[in-house]
Design an enzyme around this catalytic site. Structure first.
Site, PDB file in Angstrom:
ATOM      1  N   GLU A   1      37.439   8.418 -30.204  1.00 56.66           N
ATOM      2  CA  GLU A   1      38.432   7.849 -30.962  1.00 56.66           C
ATOM      3  C   GLU A   1      39.398   7.068 -30.194  1.00 56.66           C
ATOM      4  OE1 GLU A   1      38.621   8.117 -34.198  1.00 56.66           O
ATOM      5  OE2 GLU A   1      37.084   9.439 -34.328  1.00 56.66           O
TER       6      GLU A   1
ATOM      7  N   MET B   1      30.213   5.083 -29.338  1.00 58.41           N
ATOM      8  CA  MET B   1      30.895   4.531 -30.542  1.00 58.41           C
ATOM      9  C   MET B   1      30.045   4.562 -31.673  1.00 58.41           C
ATOM     10  SD  MET B   1      33.741   4.037 -29.450  1.00 58.41           S
ATOM     11  CE  MET B   1      34.486   3.436 -30.743  1.00 58.41           C
TER      12      MET B   1
END
Length: 409
Positions: free
Chosen positions: A277, A294
């Protein structure tokens, strides 16, 4: 006569005011204590039919349709079949275009709440912690999405900047948004490690700020359930969306998920989710490249979890890489006795620059937490800056170390 009457009145008042031999007042009454008890964990509804699959594909950018319009039992249309096929291909499944069991299983995996490919129509975005939901532009999510047909390590973005314009960034775990599963110190420690993983490969310096006004903090983190923290997006419960973030802003974690500390090999690693995040907040989109942090879906934490080379290249395209040379770099192998008296061999690498040094812990594949330190605080009897060279003479009968500065050692 009047005196006697007054005396009787006084005695009557004293009797009335005296404690009565009745049941004493209860200090604690039976009442609803739901506000003091942890709320039960909410489970996300599984994606098991056509309608749920259509909502999933729309929410995460695989389909243009904002709402499913077909009724139950109607075959998947060509447009939806194409979206399913793209999703299957990205997840390394047979691209049949059919909602088979492996495809539904992939949709039900724990994942990040940021869309994968493009912005869904009418997507609602998070609002700052503590504020009421309000309409926001969708521009930030569009910049988090990879370009069509490309990975996130593709050509530089020609639109508005996805990156912070400064290199020192502050962060804070919001005081009224702690997780109910881990201690506050555990949460803060894990977040410090997560920020550190990005600072190790960029010139960024992340600092925890506990005193500045909230509006002055660059990145704010918090936990919540369902409708949470004034956010216009709603968490779905345990099992699917575990967190979402927005560029140059905030990170929200679903406290219905089973987040676990570093020492656990079960549940969902809070460290790995936080690193993912933070990547979004810094400007990185999703990618399906194997090994990348990711990736939208959660992958159980490996024993030696590190950023993939593609993540390093992607973040360095936004913020640059660390520059500058070291005065000297050397490996130091030494013997130590543990608490049981056993002799163990330690192997570390040291980096010296000016009056500072870093210790790279080879067994942990990263620099020691808290480095760099001043040479003066960690070493004795050597120059306090600008070490030119180091030699370690280690044989059966000799174990000596020499530091060089100019013509002296």
């Amino acid at each position: 006569m009047l005196a006697a009457s007054g005396l009787r009145l006084t005695l009557l008042l004293c009797w009335l005011l005296a404690p009565q031999p009745t049941q004493p007042e209860r200090l604690f009454h039976s009442r609803d204590r739901s506000d003091l008890e942890p709320s039960p964990v909410s489970q996300a509804k599984p994606i098991a039919d056509l309608h749920a699959a259509q909502r999933f594909l729309s929410k995460y950018g695989w389909s243009e349709e904002p709402r499913p319009k077909e009724s139950a039992g109607v075959p998947v249309g060509s447009t939806l079949a194409q979206a399913v096929r793209r999703f299957q291909k990205a997840n390394r499944l047979p691209a049949s275009g059919e909602l088979d069991l492996p495809t539904l299983a992939a949709m039900n995996r724990p994942r990040c709440g940021i869309p994968d490919t493009k912005l869904p129509p009418q997507a609602a975005l998070p609002t700052p912690l503590g504020l009421r939901p309000r309409a926001r532009q969708k521009r930030f999510l569009q910049m988090l999405l990879p370009k069509p047909g490309g990975q996130h390590e593709g050509t530089p973005d020609t639109g508005p900047s996805r990156a912070f314009s400064k290199k020192t960034l502050t962060w804070r775990l919001v005081g009224d948004a702690y997780s109910s599963q881990l201690s506050v110190e555990e949460q803060r420690y894990i977040f410090r490690l997560a920020f550190r993983m990005w600072s190790e490969v960029t010139p960024l310096d992340f600092r925890e700020d506990l005193t500045a006004p909230g509006t002055m903090v660059d990145i704010k983190l918090g936990f919540g359930r369902g409708r949470h923290l004034g956010c216009s997006r709603v968490f779905d419960g345990s099992g699917q969306e575990f967190a979402h973030a927005w560029r140059l802003g905030e990170i929200h974690f679903d406290d219905d998920e089973h987040f676990t500390p570093l020492s656990s090999d079960t549940g969902i690693s809070l460290l790995k989710v936080a690193v993912h995040e933070i990547g979004h907040v810094l400007g990185l989109p999703h990618t399906y490249r194997a090994g990348s942090i990711m990736q939208p879906n959660y992958i159980p934490q490996e024993p030696a979890f590190e950023l993939d080379w593609s993540d390093r290249k992607a973040i360095q395209r936004l913020y640059g890489s660390c520059e500058g040379s070291f005065d000297t770099v050397f490996d130091w192998i030494r013997k130590e006795r543990n608490q049981y008296g056993e002799v163990r061999v330690r192997f570390n690498t040291y980096f010296f620059r000016s009056s500072w040094y870093w210790l790279y812990e080879n067994r942990n594949n990263r620099t020691r937490y808290g480095d760099p330190l001043q040479i003066l605080t960690g070493w004795r009897g050597i120059p306090m800056q600008s070490i030119d060279a180091f030699v370690h003479v280690w044989s059966w009968g000799k174990d000596e170390r020499y530091f060089f500065k100019g013509i002296c050692f």
